[in-house]
Design a protein around this motif. Structure first.
Motif, PDB file in Angstrom:
ATOM      1  N   LEU A   1      34.252  66.328  -8.129  1.00  0.00           N
ATOM      2  CA  LEU A   1      35.691  66.079  -8.173  1.00  0.00           C
ATOM      3  C   LEU A   1      36.119  65.589  -9.550  1.00  0.00           C
ATOM      4  N   GLN A   2      35.320  64.728 -10.171  1.00  0.00           N
ATOM      5  CA  GLN A   2      35.650  64.245 -11.503  1.00  0.00           C
ATOM      6  C   GLN A   2      35.629  65.374 -12.524  1.00  0.00           C
ATOM      7  N   GLU A   3      34.676  66.279 -12.391  1.00  0.00           N
ATOM      8  CA  GLU A   3      34.604  67.408 -13.316  1.00  0.00           C
ATOM      9  C   GLU A   3      35.816  68.316 -13.174  1.00  0.00           C
ATOM     10  N   MET A   4      36.208  68.630 -11.936  1.00  0.00           N
ATOM     11  CA  MET A   4      37.355  69.510 -11.730  1.00  0.00           C
ATOM     12  C   MET A   4      38.650  68.854 -12.186  1.00  0.00           C
ATOM     13  N   ALA A   5      38.791  67.549 -11.924  1.00  0.00           N
ATOM     14  CA  ALA A   5      40.007  66.853 -12.346  1.00  0.00           C
ATOM     15  C   ALA A   5      40.089  66.762 -13.866  1.00  0.00           C
ATOM     16  N   LYS A   6      38.989  66.460 -14.515  1.00  0.00           N
ATOM     17  CA  LYS A   6      38.976  66.361 -15.972  1.00  0.00           C
ATOM     18  C   LYS A   6      39.314  67.689 -16.629  1.00  0.00           C
ATOM     19  N   SER A   7      38.861  68.789 -16.030  1.00  0.00           N
ATOM     20  CA  SER A   7      39.163  70.105 -16.584  1.00  0.00           C
ATOM     21  C   SER A   7      40.646  70.414 -16.528  1.00  0.00           C
ATOM     22  N   ARG A   8      41.372  69.790 -15.631  1.00  0.00           N
ATOM     23  CA  ARG A   8      42.811  69.982 -15.520  1.00  0.00           C
ATOM     24  C   ARG A   8      43.601  68.913 -16.263  1.00  0.00           C
ATOM     25  N   GLY A   9      42.900  67.976 -16.899  1.00  0.00           N
ATOM     26  CA  GLY A   9      43.594  66.899 -17.580  1.00  0.00           C
ATOM     27  C   GLY A   9      44.089  65.823 -16.641  1.00  0.00           C
ATOM     28  N   VAL A  10      43.515  65.727 -15.451  1.00  0.00           N
ATOM     29  CA  VAL A  10      43.907  64.727 -14.449  1.00  0.00           C
ATOM     30  C   VAL A  10      42.930  63.559 -14.516  1.00  0.00           C
ATOM     31  N   LYS A  11      43.459  62.353 -14.572  1.00  0.00           N
ATOM     32  CA  LYS A  11      42.621  61.159 -14.627  1.00  0.00           C
ATOM     33  C   LYS A  11      42.160  60.793 -13.218  1.00  0.00           C
ATOM     34  N   THR A  12      41.001  60.190 -13.122  1.00  0.00           N
ATOM     35  CA  THR A  12      40.443  59.767 -11.837  1.00  0.00           C
ATOM     36  C   THR A  12      40.067  58.294 -11.892  1.00  0.00           C
ATOM     37  N   GLN A  13      40.239  57.631 -10.770  1.00  0.00           N
ATOM     38  CA  GLN A  13      39.840  56.244 -10.608  1.00  0.00           C
ATOM     39  C   GLN A  13      38.953  56.147  -9.369  1.00  0.00           C
ATOM     40  N   LEU A  14      37.779  55.558  -9.513  1.00  0.00           N
ATOM     41  CA  LEU A  14      36.850  55.399  -8.396  1.00  0.00           C
ATOM     42  C   LEU A  14      37.140  54.087  -7.682  1.00  0.00           C
ATOM     43  N   ILE A  15      37.364  54.168  -6.373  1.00  0.00           N
ATOM     44  CA  ILE A  15      37.794  53.009  -5.592  1.00  0.00           C
ATOM     45  C   ILE A  15      36.851  52.842  -4.412  1.00  0.00           C
ATOM     46  N   SER A  16      36.424  51.610  -4.181  1.00  0.00           N
ATOM     47  CA  SER A  16      35.614  51.273  -3.011  1.00  0.00           C
ATOM     48  C   SER A  16      36.143  49.978  -2.438  1.00  0.00           C
ATOM     49  N   VAL A  17      36.871  50.074  -1.321  1.00  0.00           N
ATOM     50  CA  VAL A  17      37.506  48.905  -0.719  1.00  0.00           C
ATOM     51  C   VAL A  17      37.116  48.739   0.740  1.00  0.00           C
ATOM     52  N   GLY A  18      36.006  49.335   1.164  1.00  0.00           N
ATOM     53  CA  GLY A  18      35.611  49.230   2.565  1.00  0.00           C
ATOM     54  C   GLY A  18      36.507  50.091   3.435  1.00  0.00           C
TER      55      GLY A  18
END
Length: 474
Positions: free
Chosen positions: A290-307
């Protein structure tokens, strides 16, 4: 001036809060733990010489947890047993994280189970044996004679009714449930399988010419099953009410809402990857994809773990336009309408970010994200060269621009003249930041200031005792 209670709760809310139960039916101790269950568990522990065994119970089963643990201790003295009552994400998932805290070497899982592949611990699944009236089942199923004649009938047994595959029928002339249904309904063939399947080889492939019946309640397991399996018709036989109803999992409203969220995912400038599992095999590979596909489109990603996620938790991330839930197949919380921003599944994010899915209608919905990986049956290779530079949003009608690659953008910038570069330079009074992570520093409330080295060390003092609602001083 009155104060709003929107962002606060009363002092007694923590003491009066009730436990949120799942859609699990109420079970008795005899239904979830009998002599057969005990023999299976004891033999499994002895054969593998386990010494530290965790017992994981869903909330609805907790009243019987102590009694079951005591019985195991009586039969297996010297073995350490631990009860896991609060799972990190969902009761259907194996909580390997909690088991690792006590250095457990095995785990027995009770109740609803998604059977996601685990990588750290050996797991034994224990399902209850719920009562079912076989005479009512045959009477209601006889109503499907016209629908299922000369067709293949598949009967899925929900958790709690798997024992029908083990016990012979005493009230029928023959000893096979499938043979009785085949003769009664005049079907071409009848398959009776347990759901979730114990092993992948036990799964049955469905097509548009088959009739499927789910024996159980209208719960998350039926929702997952009916979405991922193709069938001509779907029926639910509820043993609690002895009713047979036809169900259409893919309603028009549901399809329109999910495709609307896919378009919102395409419009997003920032994606929040919400990790809903830490035990399912392959979740790290899905995150990287998902990070690779988003980066290829210029979309930023944030990884979240909140239970366990809820609308209040995700509302804290105002900068994120869309959330992608990476969880087990039974976690269908993305279907909730209470969230402030769209929450999509991994499959829906794949359809939004992977250009190979453009103008392609899926044959079946995919809830297990491992099927989207290279080893999965629904894997489609991602090629960033096929990403359209410009696309029109079906939601806003505006033109979307995709940043294909950093090197391409750098080459375009170098091709500009000095005068043109001066026009695109950001001013000193800019109000937007280009790094999403830095926007958290602009919040009004940021917690305690560390101020390391600026203050003198405080003296150790005796703390407060009691409950947070009212501390008592010694």
């Amino acid at each position: 001036m009155t104060t709003s209670n929107t962002f606060s709760s009363s002092d007694t809310a923590a003491l009066e809060r009730e436990t949120e139960l799942t859609d699990e039916p109420t079970v008795t101790q005899e239904q979830m733990w009998n002599d057969k269950h005990q023999k299976t568990a004891v033999d499994w522990i002895r054969q593998n010489a386990y010494q530290r065994v965790c017992l994981q119970f869903p909330d609805a089963y907790l009243p019987h947890s102590n009694a079951i643990c005591d019985k195991l201790k009586q039969v297996l003295p010297g073995i350490n047993f631990f009860i896991l009552a609060d799972t990190s994400y969902g009761s259907c998932c194996v909580d390997e994280i909690a088991a690792a805290h006590i250095d457990s070497d095995s785990l027995i899982h009770f109740g609803n189970a998604c059977r996601s592949k685990v990588s750290r611990l050996p797991v034994l699944y224990m399902f209850p044996e719920l009562p079912i009236d076989l005479q009512q089942l045959f009477e209601k199923m006889s109503m499907l004679k016209d629908n299922s004649k000369d067709k293949v009938l598949i009967v899925y047994l929900d958790i709690g009714y798997h024992h029908l595959l083990e016990n012979d029928l005493t009230d029928m002339e023959t000893a096979s449930l499938s043979k009785n249904l085949k003769e009664t309904l005049q079907c071409k063939d009848v398959h009776i399988v347990a759901y979730p399947a114990v092993e992948e080889k036990d799964q049955i492939l469905c097509n548009d010419e088959q009739i499927c019946v789910f024996v159980g309640e209208d719960n998350s397991r039926f929702f997952n099953l009916s979405l991922t399996k193709k069938a001509q018709q779907w029926f639910i036989f509820n043993p609690l009410t002895n009713t047979l109803n036809e169900k259409n999992p893919l309603t028009a409203n549901y399809i329109r809402r999910r495709y609307y969220y896919i378009e919102k995912c395409k419009d997003a400038q920032t994606l929040g990857l919400v990790v809903g599992t830490l035990t399912a095999s392959g979740y790290l590979d899905v995150i990287s994809r998902l990070q690779e596909m988003a980066k290829s489109r210029g979309v930023k990603t944030q990884l979240i773990s909140v239970g366990r996620i809820n609308p209040a938790k995700l509302a804290n991330f105002l900068e994120i336009d869309c959330f992608v839930l990476i969880g087990c197949p039974f976690n269908n919380i993305y279907n909730s309408k209470e969230f402030y921003k769209p929450v999509v599944s991994v499959f829906e994010a794949e359809m939004a970010l992977n250009p190979a899915w453009h103008m392609k209608y899926p044959e079946a919905y995919v809830t297990d994200f491992t099927e989207l990986l290279p080893e999965g049956s629904n894997f489609i290779a991602f090629n960033k060269e096929n990403i359209a530079r410009q696309d029109v949003s079906l939601v806003s009608g505006r033109l979307r621009h995709a940043t294909i690659d950093d090197s391409v953008e750098l080459a375009n910038t170098n091709a500009l003249s000095a005068q043109q570069q001066a026009l695109v330079t950001q001013g000193k009074m800019e109000v937007m930041t280009t790094n999403v992570g830095l926007t958290y520093e602009d919040r009004t409330w940021k917690g305690l200031e560390p101020a390391l080295g600026c203050t003198e060390p405080a003296k150790l003092q005796k703390g407060l005792s009691g409950i947070p609602i009212k501390y008592t001083h010694d």
